[in-house]
Design a protein around this motif. Structure first.
Motif, PDB file in Angstrom:
ATOM      1  N   VAL A  25       2.074  -8.553   9.113  1.00 16.92           N
ATOM      2  CA  VAL A  25       2.742  -7.539   9.665  1.00 16.92           C
ATOM      3  C   VAL A  25       3.968  -6.915   8.898  1.00 16.92           C
ATOM      4  N   LEU A  26       4.493  -7.714   8.074  1.00 13.47           N
ATOM      5  CA  LEU A  26       5.467  -7.435   7.132  1.00 13.47           C
ATOM      6  C   LEU A  26       5.115  -6.608   6.040  1.00 13.47           C
ATOM      7  N   LEU A  27       3.868  -6.660   5.753  1.00  6.64           N
ATOM      8  CA  LEU A  27       3.278  -5.821   4.711  1.00  6.64           C
ATOM      9  C   LEU A  27       2.949  -4.334   5.255  1.00  6.64           C
ATOM     10  N   GLU A  28       2.560  -4.406   6.427  1.00  2.55           N
ATOM     11  CA  GLU A  28       2.589  -3.057   7.161  1.00  2.55           C
ATOM     12  C   GLU A  28       3.611  -2.358   7.120  1.00  2.55           C
ATOM     13  N   ARG A  29       4.893  -2.862   7.339  1.00  2.00           N
ATOM     14  CA  ARG A  29       6.358  -2.192   7.322  1.00  2.00           C
ATOM     15  C   ARG A  29       7.132  -2.197   5.916  1.00  2.00           C
ATOM     16  N   CYS A  30       6.306  -2.881   5.029  1.00  2.00           N
ATOM     17  CA  CYS A  30       6.997  -2.580   3.679  1.00  2.00           C
ATOM     18  C   CYS A  30       7.186  -1.178   3.190  1.00  2.00           C
ATOM     19  N   ARG A  31       8.440  -1.107   2.526  1.00  2.00           N
ATOM     20  CA  ARG A  31       8.785  -0.045   1.909  1.00  2.00           C
ATOM     21  C   ARG A  31       9.398  -0.444   0.472  1.00  2.00           C
ATOM     22  N   GLY A  32       8.665  -0.372  -0.750  1.00  2.00           N
ATOM     23  CA  GLY A  32       9.152  -0.586  -1.955  1.00  2.00           C
ATOM     24  C   GLY A  32       8.448  -1.803  -2.615  1.00  2.00           C
ATOM     25  N   ALA A  33       8.656  -1.797  -3.911  1.00  2.00           N
ATOM     26  CA  ALA A  33       7.733  -2.708  -4.893  1.00  2.00           C
ATOM     27  C   ALA A  33       8.551  -3.919  -4.824  1.00  2.00           C
ATOM     28  N   PRO A  35       9.758  -5.829  -2.242  1.00  2.00           N
ATOM     29  CA  PRO A  35       9.568  -6.666  -1.014  1.00  2.00           C
ATOM     30  C   PRO A  35       7.878  -6.872  -1.091  1.00  2.00           C
ATOM     31  N   PHE A  36       7.082  -5.954  -1.677  1.00  2.00           N
ATOM     32  CA  PHE A  36       5.744  -6.151  -1.672  1.00  2.00           C
ATOM     33  C   PHE A  36       5.470  -7.233  -2.699  1.00  2.00           C
ATOM     34  N   ARG A  37       6.007  -7.446  -3.713  1.00  2.00           N
ATOM     35  CA  ARG A  37       5.759  -8.543  -4.636  1.00  2.00           C
ATOM     36  C   ARG A  37       6.205  -9.959  -3.849  1.00  2.00           C
ATOM     37  N   ALA A  38       7.264  -9.770  -3.158  1.00  2.00           N
ATOM     38  CA  ALA A  38       7.747 -11.083  -2.381  1.00  2.00           C
ATOM     39  C   ALA A  38       6.625 -11.493  -1.275  1.00  2.00           C
ATOM     40  N   ILE A  39       6.224 -10.462  -0.615  1.00  3.40           N
ATOM     41  CA  ILE A  39       5.132 -10.630   0.460  1.00  3.40           C
ATOM     42  C   ILE A  39       3.827 -11.173  -0.279  1.00  3.40           C
ATOM     43  N   LEU A  59      -4.336  -4.243  -1.474  1.00  5.69           N
ATOM     44  CA  LEU A  59      -4.526  -3.205  -2.338  1.00  5.69           C
ATOM     45  C   LEU A  59      -4.511  -1.978  -1.670  1.00  5.69           C
ATOM     46  N   HIS A  60      -4.600  -1.744  -0.385  1.00  4.21           N
ATOM     47  CA  HIS A  60      -4.067  -0.379   0.284  1.00  4.21           C
ATOM     48  C   HIS A  60      -2.722  -0.227   0.058  1.00  4.21           C
ATOM     49  N   TYR A  61      -1.953  -1.146   0.097  1.00  2.00           N
ATOM     50  CA  TYR A  61      -0.414  -0.631  -0.071  1.00  2.00           C
ATOM     51  C   TYR A  61      -0.259  -0.230  -1.482  1.00  2.00           C
ATOM     52  N   LEU A  70       2.585   0.783  -8.461  1.00  2.00           N
ATOM     53  CA  LEU A  70       1.941  -0.473  -8.367  1.00  2.00           C
ATOM     54  C   LEU A  70       0.428  -0.686  -8.642  1.00  2.00           C
ATOM     55  N   THR A  71       0.222   0.485  -9.600  1.00  2.00           N
ATOM     56  CA  THR A  71      -1.208   0.594  -9.802  1.00  2.00           C
ATOM     57  C   THR A  71      -1.654  -0.609 -10.837  1.00  2.00           C
ATOM     58  N   ARG A  72      -0.668  -1.064 -11.712  1.00  2.00           N
ATOM     59  CA  ARG A  72      -1.158  -2.418 -12.374  1.00  2.00           C
ATOM     60  C   ARG A  72      -1.303  -3.443 -11.806  1.00  2.00           C
TER      61      ARG A  72
END
Length: 601
Positions: A25-33, A35-39, A59-61, A70-72
């Protein structure tokens, strides 16, 4: 944690597509590199990241929502933490690879091979992503073959994408075969073909294609109209343009006449030189943008209506570099050098970021002026703004100095430029030839080839011209004979003209006459004029009569040719022939005027 991992292992698209886990749920609301790395770290600790469905969301995000930042991370997750990628994940990675530059094409092919090795069957999205990554036609053909084998060739969107791929690669013939083999034709596929013809320069073919398209009742939309108007603008044919305009009015709703279509109509009428019609459309348009105003300014400049161009330029809500450059080009064409420089200083005062087009316009104006002092002034500004190593600007500067008669400075500019291209070499060779340095031009031509720069048709024309004006017969013959065999360039009428002139000037009138008659195209006035002038200088009455008769065939209303032919017969003692020419002249209503003949000029 073990329970969570067990629950995570049941998360496969074939079993469940739940988004209920707090981390997802947090991932779907995530905005930014960050927070993504924390999730991502949290999911890895829970042991969920390696499961198919959570990984697909990660991978979708990384590839869609946050691409390309976040390609790498996406590549690392796919390579090391995705043991069982499914079709959706493969398509995500293929689309990400296709979105990058052409260097990612091998990566896309490797992903596709891995997908087939994993017994994951491709779908339409797979092939669309592969087509976007295609760099060469051979690879595109391979993708096409796999589409057929997979049984997806009847999918309309995929078929249209294949047609576009072939057109973009320049293989119009295969695109036509695919288009004609389609069971159902839609507006999109017709527009792809129409735009393809336009982009390939097949203007008349595009118009015939539209005629067939209209007879089948295919709907005309904005994209169809823009492609057709582009054709008419290229042909500069107002009649066809008005016909297309009529089709647009009849077949399209007024609500579909968007800004893009308005600008296409303005551009078409401007290119056809019908600025009154363009002005009417401009006045009736409900919406205008910078392109609309720039089209009007450029159109009035090209039509020679500099006052109206200046007025529209002044009335425009905003002025960009394109409008400034268009007006500056008009000043360079129709006004003096001082007026050009005044407008240029206005550009500087307006803090416009000037580009190479501005520089070339100034250089051209200085070349037309022919003043070395003005040329040096412009050169100083160009060097200050852009340096002296740019080959494109160096070509213009070389041409300017050669037209001002200073070959020495032109050669200095030529030597300073880095990565000399064929245009720069050609400019220097032409400048040397223009100023009577034929031997030096020829030496530079041979040096050009030692630098592994292939000459083009313009280069060879400049060299032949240098040989002609310097009497370098053997060298000219050698270069002309090598055009097709060595340089793979078909001689045009200008090349034949230089060669005929060279032979005629060298006293080989019979060879010049034979070459003129051997040409695949019809010899021009200048070619026969060269032969005539040389034969008169050499007092070869027989060849002079042949040349004068050929000139009369090209221009039967030219009275000077009849007078010249009559005088030639008289000089040879053929008085009867001379009288017949005079009688024929009187019968056609032509009279001898005072002054010299224009033949050979």
């Amino acid at each position: 944690m073990a329970a969570s991992a067990a629950a995570g292992r049941s998360w496969d698209p074939a079993v469940s597509l739940r988004l209920g886990h707090p981390a997802l749920v947090l991932l779907e609301r995530c905005r930014g590199a960050r927070p993504f790395r924390a999730i991502l770290a949290h999911l890895l600790r829970l042991g969920l990241a390696m499961e198919t469905f959570p990984m697909s969301r990660l991978l979708h995000y990384a590839t869609v929502v946050s691409s390309p930042r976040l390609t790498r991370e996406a590549e690392l997750l796919f390579q090391h933490f995705t043991p069982r990628p499914n079709l959706y994940i493969y398509n995500l990675m293929l689309s990400a690879a296709a979105a990058r530059d052409s260097s990612s094409s091998p990566q896309a092919a490797a992903l596709y091979r891995s997908m087939l090795a994993s017994s994951v069957l491709p779908d339409q999205q797979t092939f669309l992503a592969l087509l976007r990554s295609v760099e060469h036609l051979s690879a595109g053909r391979q993708v096409h073959a796999h589409v057929v084998v997979s049984g997806l060739h009847s999918r309309v969107y995929l078929r249209n994408s294949l047609i576009k791929m072939y057109i973009d690669a320049g293989d119009v013939e295969t695109a036509e075969l695919m288009f004609r083999s389609a069971l159902v034709l839609d507006t999109v596929s017709c527009n792809i073909m129409l735009s393809g013809y336009v982009n390939e320069g097949c203007t008349l073919k595009a118009l015939w294609f539209f005629r067939d398209m209209a007879s089948r009742g295919i709907v005309v939309d904005q994209y169809t109209a823009v492609a057709l108007l582009t054709c008419c603008g290229r042909l500069k044919n107002e009649l066809i343009g008005r016909s297309v305009h009529g089709v647009i009015v009849r077949r399209m709703d007024a609500g579909d006449h968007g800004l893009i279509l308005v600008n296409a109509l303005l551009d078409m009428y401007a290119k056809c030189g019908r600025m009154n019609a363009a002005k009417t459309i401009f006045g009736e348009a409900g919406e205008k943008d910078a392109i609309s105003w720039n089209t009007m300014v450029s159109g009035f400049v090209n039509a020679g209506m500099l006052d109206l161009a200046s007025r529209f330029f002044s009335e425009a809500p905003s002025r960009d570099l394109i409008s400034w450059n268009a007006l500056l080009a008009g000043y360079a064409r129709y006004k003096g050098f001082n007026e050009v420089m005044k407008l240029f200083h206005d550009m500087l005062a307006s803090c416009v970021n000037l580009d190479k087009v501005t520089a070339v316009t100034l250089i051209s104006a200085a070349a037309g002026k022919g003043s070395l002092n003005h040329a040096k002034s412009v050169h100083g500004w160009v060097v200050k703004e852009f340096g002296h190593q740019d080959a494109f600007l160096a070509s213009a500067l070389v041409d300017m100095y050669c037209k001002c008669g200073n070959v020495k400075i032109a050669y200095y500019v030529f030597e300073k430029a880095l990565d000399k291209d064929v245009t720069l070499w050609t400019a220097m060779i032409s400048g040397l030839a223009f100023n009577g340095h034929g031997t030096e031009a020829l030496e530079l031509f041979w040096k050009m080839q030692t630098e592994v720069v292939a000459p083009n048709g313009v280069t060879l024309l400049a060299v032949l011209s240098a040989c002609s004006h310097s009497g370098l017969l053997d060298e000219g013959c050698k270069i002309f004979d090598a055009m097709k065999q060595r340089y793979s360039i078909e001689p045009g009428i200008e090349h034949f003209g230089c060669m005929v002139d060279l032979l005629a000037r060298s006293g080989r009138l019979i060879d010049a006459l034979a070459l003129a008659r051997r040409m695949q195209m019809r010899p021009s006035r200048s070619i026969w004029g060269s032969i005539l002038n040389a034969s008169l200088a050499g007092q070869n009455i027989e060849v002079a009569e042949i040349a004068s008769k050929e000139l009369l065939r090209l221009d039967p209303a030219e009275e000077g040719g009849y007078v010249l032919l009559s005088n030639l017969h008289a000089a040879g003692g053929h008085w009867n022939h001379s009288d017949k020419v005079r009688q024929n002249m009187e019968r056609k209503g032509l009279r001898k005027l005072a002054g010299a003949s224009s033949f050979g000029s």
